[in-house]
Structure formats: structure tokens, C-alpha cells
Design a protein around this motif. Sequence first.
Motif, PDB file in Angstrom:
ATOM      1  N   ALA A  53       1.239  -1.229  -0.130  1.00  0.00           N
ATOM      2  CA  ALA A  53       0.106  -0.183   0.344  1.00  0.00           C
ATOM      3  C   ALA A  53       1.360   1.417  -0.159  1.00  0.00           C
ATOM      4  CB  ALA A  53      -1.145   0.322   0.854  1.00  0.00           C
TER       5      ALA A  53
ATOM      6  N   ALA B 274       1.860   1.593  -3.759  1.00  0.00           N
ATOM      7  CA  ALA B 274       0.650   1.512  -4.667  1.00  0.00           C
ATOM      8  C   ALA B 274       0.442   2.772  -5.307  1.00  0.00           C
ATOM      9  CB  ALA B 274      -0.817   0.944  -3.521  1.00  0.00           C
TER      10      ALA B 274
ATOM     11  N   LEU C 264      -5.185   4.359  -8.505  1.00  0.00           N
ATOM     12  CA  LEU C 264      -6.430   3.665  -7.509  1.00  0.00           C
ATOM     13  C   LEU C 264      -7.801   4.765  -7.648  1.00  0.00           C
ATOM     14  CD1 LEU C 264      -3.937   1.881  -4.928  1.00  0.00           C
ATOM     15  CD2 LEU C 264      -4.652   0.968  -6.900  1.00  0.00           C
TER      16      LEU C 264
ATOM     17  N   PHE D 150     -10.673   3.340  -9.252  1.00  0.00           N
ATOM     18  CA  PHE D 150     -11.348   3.410  -8.072  1.00  0.00           C
ATOM     19  C   PHE D 150     -12.829   1.896  -8.703  1.00  0.00           C
ATOM     20  CE2 PHE D 150     -13.766   3.427  -3.755  1.00  0.00           C
ATOM     21  CZ  PHE D 150     -12.875   2.328  -3.143  1.00  0.00           C
TER      22      PHE D 150
ATOM     23  N   ILE E  64     -11.845  -0.746  -9.498  1.00  0.00           N
ATOM     24  CA  ILE E  64     -11.168  -1.951  -8.238  1.00  0.00           C
ATOM     25  C   ILE E  64     -12.127  -2.114  -7.215  1.00  0.00           C
ATOM     26  CG2 ILE E  64      -9.825  -1.413  -6.515  1.00  0.00           C
ATOM     27  CD1 ILE E  64      -7.819   0.421  -8.521  1.00  0.00           C
ATOM     28  N   SER E  65     -12.941  -1.476  -6.723  1.00  0.00           N
ATOM     29  CA  SER E  65     -14.097  -1.903  -5.682  1.00  0.00           C
ATOM     30  C   SER E  65     -15.143  -2.772  -5.969  1.00  0.00           C
ATOM     31  CB  SER E  65     -15.156  -0.536  -4.921  1.00  0.00           C
ATOM     32  OG  SER E  65     -15.610  -0.131  -6.232  1.00  0.00           O
TER      33      SER E  65
ATOM     34  N   ALA F 158      -2.462  -1.640 -11.697  1.00  0.00           N
ATOM     35  CA  ALA F 158      -2.615  -0.317 -10.895  1.00  0.00           C
ATOM     36  C   ALA F 158      -4.278  -1.432 -10.293  1.00  0.00           C
ATOM     37  CB  ALA F 158      -2.813   0.556 -10.677  1.00  0.00           C
TER      38      ALA F 158
ATOM     39  N   GLU G 153      -3.673  -4.380  -8.613  1.00  0.00           N
ATOM     40  CA  GLU G 153      -3.200  -4.694  -7.161  1.00  0.00           C
ATOM     41  C   GLU G 153      -4.359  -4.074  -6.382  1.00  0.00           C
ATOM     42  OE1 GLU G 153       0.006  -1.383  -7.648  1.00  0.00           O
ATOM     43  OE2 GLU G 153       1.584  -3.806  -7.268  1.00  0.00           O
ATOM     44  N   GLY G 154      -4.607  -2.935  -6.168  1.00  0.00           N
ATOM     45  CA  GLY G 154      -5.865  -2.042  -5.898  1.00  0.00           C
ATOM     46  C   GLY G 154      -6.764  -3.393  -5.221  1.00  0.00           C
ATOM     47  N   GLU G 155      -7.181  -4.410  -6.323  1.00  0.00           N
ATOM     48  CA  GLU G 155      -8.360  -5.578  -6.011  1.00  0.00           C
ATOM     49  C   GLU G 155      -7.527  -6.678  -5.111  1.00  0.00           C
ATOM     50  OE1 GLU G 155     -10.453  -9.465  -8.117  1.00  0.00           O
ATOM     51  OE2 GLU G 155      -8.422  -8.295  -9.133  1.00  0.00           O
TER      52      GLU G 155
END
Length: 572
Positions: free
Chosen positions: A70, A73, A78, A82, A85-86, A145, A148-150
Motif C-alpha cells: 500500500a 501503491a 487507484l 476506483f 477496483i471496488s 494498478a 493491486e487495488g483489487e
Amino acid sequence: MSVELLQVTIVAVIVIVVVNSVASRLGVAGPLLLVLVGVGISVLPMVPPILVQPQLILVGVLPPLLYSAAVSAPAIELRRDFGAISGMAVMLVVISSLVLGCFFSWAIPSLGFPLAVALGAILSPTDAVATSIVRKLGVPRRVVALLEGESLLNDATALVLLRTAIAATAASFSIWSTLGSFAWAVLSASVIGVIIGYLTLRARAWIDNSVANTAMGFTVPYLAYLPTEAVGGSGLVAAVAAGVVVGQGAIRWLTPEQRISDKLNWRTIEFVFEGAVFLIMGLELYGILESNRSSDGGVWRGMWIAAVALIILISVRAAYVAPLIRFHTWRVKKNARTRLSVHEDTREPARYERATRAMKRATRISPRGDAEQRAGKTRADIDYFEASPLTWKPTVIIVWAGMRGVVTLAAAQTLPRDTPERDLLVLVAFLVAAGSLLVQGLTLPALTRWLGLRDPGGDGLPREEIRELGKALRDEAATALGHGQIRRPDRTPLPADILSELAPATIDPLALTVGDPDPRSSEVRLAILVFMRQRLHQISKTGQYSTTAIRYVLDELDASELSVRLRLGNET
């Protein structure tokens, strides 16, 4: 016993170093080779069955690993993606868990639906450590990205579903209770993680001793994890939140020495811990197989169940991610145009108010600050989306790169000891995680080459962007120097006679140690570096440059400042 543990630790570190060195020479991902080496060691006759306590992984290893990921990151990227990712970190985990729950309740009738969903939740999250394989392939940074965010966020969804499903075996299942538990787990973790990250940044800015400062930095992921778990939140999400805050605040609150020290120390921790978790996965194979030999159906039953489960996971991921990416691409383009029209209509109050309300509804972001700056940020977002579009090729990589890892295995081992057919469930979790890493991980390089997405350079650095950013900083520093805007830390003017003699190399971060040995010259160079770093901090908020370029130039400035300070100390 302590001597034996020390010996095992030393041997493990040596194995990790040697295997990664061999892997780099062979062009193979180190984590994959470590799994294979661990499997080979586990089947040796002289090696006893190895079962690592899951709490060692969940509490001891994962918080610092996720925190370190993080910290580094790409926060700008991100934020931009987002929405996607969310969607992958929450809804994809829920859908995968429910679909797998239906399959497991049929394949293993003694489980019942709640425990079947629990096993589905264990298998659903992608692994943050496994994404290191993707990062080293040189695929587009936007794809990395997203992955990684997921992987940083989906652990909370999976662990809350796991807790709820296990609790449902003793009580009735409630969708509202599940939603409430998830909301509390994420909200409490986010609040605590942000607070801990900010407080530790301020504390470290106050601590002068570099060794003590480094020691303080090592405690941050655990300071975030432990209180969050105590209040029923997700400690892993708290560690991620703290890492994001520290990563973004380091340029403002930490010194160059602290930033460079942190980077090297956390890279070392990542290297050792990341290698350890993959080695552990391989080492546990023999013990898991032994515990399933005497069960009904034996190992073969676990193998076919795991194979079908992996196919289901990939199929559900493909069916969900492809339309999600298309919708996300359409949405970000629409929102970007809406936001840009707001900034361009600021001179028409009525139209501006209507557009602002539309923008708030569309983006859920309240516009703050200077309108021109916000417009520049929006244009930078649009340039980013256009430069790296999420076409079908990146979508294929996003689908295929969703690998499972040690989190899946560790979570499976937290199942209660009286769980029906627990040994079989642990075996299925191991086979899905290991199979995912080996099948998908080994084929990813060929897939990226076939799609033409692999970076020929291999290092993933945006060199043109870095050169452009460095030149912009040097030009601004030259202008500020000419107008007397660069001063000492106490705001007093710099020596005029030295300023008139300085060469253009003075404001080049790569040439700061060359020039007049006069201490006053080093003092001027130091003041210029401080100015350039302050401007870099301001530029980083605009989104005009990528996180990678910002951090690369920051590293250059930090290294140059340390060199100048060393010269200044020697000269005085």
C-alpha cells in the motif's frame, strides 16, 4: 528448539535468495519456482509433514506485506479506477462465493450451504503477493494498478463472508447482519488505519534519530492491525489504509534519509516475507496430502473438486470483469466530460450550479480548490484514460491474472477443527491456490507476449515522462532562483555573489555534487533541492504525472540532497 528454529530460518532465507537469483537468470517468476522447490522439499523422506499455524501468516506476515504494498501503491491511478477496483474487490468476491457455495454444497453434501459459502469465500479473493508476478512482466501500469487495488481490498470482503458463513452454521443467516458486518469491518478499518498512519507520520517527523525512526516505521502495520481486529474490523484493510496514508504523506513529513531507509528496509521485508509465503505453500503439500489419504475418496476427490472450482472461479471472473470494465470505461469518460464542462462553465453561475450538482451525482466528489487546478486534474485524468484504454486485451490479462495465494491457504486453516471434512477443504484450498499460481502464473508471460502487451524494456519506467518532469522542475527552479524566490530555511536571502557565479548544472539533480567547493555553493544547491521537492509535492496533487514518475524523481532529489548534505558537513 530455538536453535532448530534459527537454523530453519537461516536455511529458508538462503533458499529464497538462491531460488530468486536462479529464477531471474532463467526468466521465470521467483514465486512460482519457490512453490515448486517447496513441493520438492516436502516430499523428501527425511522431511516431516509441515503445517504452519495460520495465525502466523494472517497476523505475522500479511499485515506488513499488505502495508508495504500500500505504501508503494500508485494512489493517483487507484483513485482514477476506483469504481472498477471496488467492483472487483466486493461484488466479484460475493458472487464467486455464492456460485462456489452452490457447487460445494452439491459436491460435498455433508457441508451444508453456509459452510460451502465459507469455502467459496476462502477461494474467492485474489492474492496481493501473487500480483508481484504480474508486476514483473512489464504489462501496462493501469492493468497492474487495477490488480493491486483489487488484491489489497478484497481480503476484507472474503474474511467477513467467512466469519458470517461460519457463524450461520450455529444460527440463522441474515443478509442485513452480513451487510452490517462488512460495512463495520471496512469503515472501522479505514478510520483506524488512516488515524494510525497520520499519527505515526507526525511522530516520525518528530523523531530525529534515524535508527529509532526506522524501528518506529516497522510497528505501523501492527499498530493498525491489532486495535482494528479488537473492535471487529478488518485488520488487513487497516494496514492497507495506514500504508496509503504513509505513502502519500512521506514526501511532506519524512526526511530524505527516512524515505530512502524506508524504501530499502521494506523492499527487504517484502523480498523475504513474499518468498517465505510461497515457500511455505510448497512445504505444506506433503502434510496436507497425508491428512487426506485415509479419507473417503482420498486425494483424487480433492483434486477433481479443486479443478472444477478453479474453472468456476475463472469463468465467473471472466463473465463479471468483461462487462464491468466496459461499463467502467464508459462511466469514467462520461464523468470526465461532465467534470470538464463544469470547470469550463464557471463564468455562467446558473449553468455552473446545475453542472456542479450533476458532477457530484456522477462522481461523488465535491469539487474543492481552484477551478483551474481542478480542470487541469480532470484533463490529466482524460489523458490517462486515453493513453491506456482498457480494451479487450488488457481485460484478458485482468481476468487471467486473478491468482490465488497464501491468503487462501491460511484462511482455510482457520476453519474450526470440528468442521465436516475439514482436511478435504484445506486440500481443496491448497490445490486451487497452487494450481492458480502454476497454471495462470506460468502461462501469463506467453499470454502477454501473444497479446503484444509486454513492455520490451522490462522495467516499466515511464522514462519520457520522468525526463519531462525533471526538466519542468529544473526550469521552475531556474525561474525562481532568478526572481529571488528561493531562500534559506530561515527565509533569509541566499548569497548574491554565489548566485551570480552558479552554473546551470546547479539546478540539475544529477549534477549537484559538481562545482565550486565553496560551502555557500552547497548551501544554495540544498535550498534549490528543497524548493524542487516542494514543487514536486504540489505537482503530484494535479495528477499530471504518474505515481511512478513522481516517485522516481523524488528518489533522485533525495539522493542528491543527501550528497549535498554530506559535502556541506565535510566542508564545514
